[in-house]
Write an enzyme that holds these catalytic residues in place. Sequence first.
Site, mmCIF file in Angstrom:
data_model
loop_
_atom_site.group_PDB
_atom_site.id
_atom_site.type_symbol
_atom_site.label_atom_id
_atom_site.label_comp_id
_atom_site.label_asym_id
_atom_site.label_seq_id
_atom_site.Cartn_x
_atom_site.Cartn_y
_atom_site.Cartn_z
ATOM 1 N N LEU A 66 0.862 -1.172 0.000
ATOM 2 C CA LEU A 66 0.000 0.000 0.000
ATOM 3 C C LEU A 66 0.905 1.231 0.000
ATOM 4 C CD1 LEU A 66 -2.842 1.237 0.186
ATOM 5 C CD2 LEU A 66 -2.658 1.092 2.681
ATOM 6 N N ALA A 67 1.196 1.742 -1.190
ATOM 7 C CA ALA A 67 2.102 2.881 -1.337
ATOM 8 C C ALA A 67 1.386 4.165 -0.962
ATOM 9 C CB ALA A 67 2.621 2.958 -2.770
ATOM 10 N N HIS A 68 2.043 5.005 -0.143
ATOM 11 C CA HIS A 68 1.433 6.253 0.303
ATOM 12 C C HIS A 68 2.473 7.064 1.057
ATOM 13 C CE1 HIS A 68 1.349 3.764 3.882
ATOM 14 N NE2 HIS A 68 1.144 4.851 4.608
ATOM 15 N N THR A 69 2.125 8.273 1.402
ATOM 16 C CA THR A 69 2.901 9.090 2.321
ATOM 17 C C THR A 69 1.962 10.129 2.911
ATOM 18 O OG1 THR A 69 4.987 10.276 2.617
ATOM 19 C CG2 THR A 69 3.711 10.785 0.623
#
Length: 266
Positions: A66-69
């Site tokens: 789950l790619a995020h920032t």
Amino acid sequence: MSALTDLLSVDGIRLDVEVEDWRSAVRASGQVLVDEGISTAEYTEAMIRNVEENGPYIVIAPGFALAHTRPFDAVLKTGMSWVRLASPVVFGHETNDPVQLVVALAAVDSKAHTAALAALAKVLADGDNVRALQQATSPEEVLRVLKGEPTGTGGPGGSRATSAKDAAPALSEQKILTVCGNGVGTSLFLKNTLEQVLDRWGWSRQVSVEATDTISAKGKASEAVAILTSQEIARTLGDVGIPVKVVRDFSSTTEVDAVLRDTYDV
């Protein structure tokens, strides 16, 4: 439409994408966000830096990242992308590598996407859904799976729910923290899985769950009975005065059930 498919369109889904490594996998997912007008390229690079600085904690289930920032002005609106890779790549996670599905999340704040992550957690907790998503031949088919209700039982933990309910905490309310690097993505996903287990046990009134980031968790630890998080974030937190429990598969109600039993010795 469900809360999940409100944030994910057919055009936001790409299947069998060729990439060389984890960075290019994240960039591929970020490029879809850019193409859909959800975020800018600056957000994509920030997602990569997040992994470089905090480790591969975004790989929250076998084969799934789950790619995020953190939200910042590179996010134009809340949305998601869905990229299934042609060949899995290694992110460096101890147990969940290699990764074949990268879902990228961009959020304007920490609340706009909570319902979508709750829906995604329920979908990925069901083995039949996971297999259907792996075998889907078109973006439309992916959306059909995501719109449907989970068909599985959530694992063997459910058969033990009665004994767990009998052992509910005596206090009127206790808190468990779920923690990630930013408090807006993986911690919310784990929160939703944990809440599924608490609902099954009948403990939802006695135990609340709060998703937060690593910095805030250290200040909030005194309010909680335990922290649930990834191995990478557990190392970052260190000793916070309460038990820090590692969950390797954030989509597994069976694993979370076992961790919760260990926390309360039931």
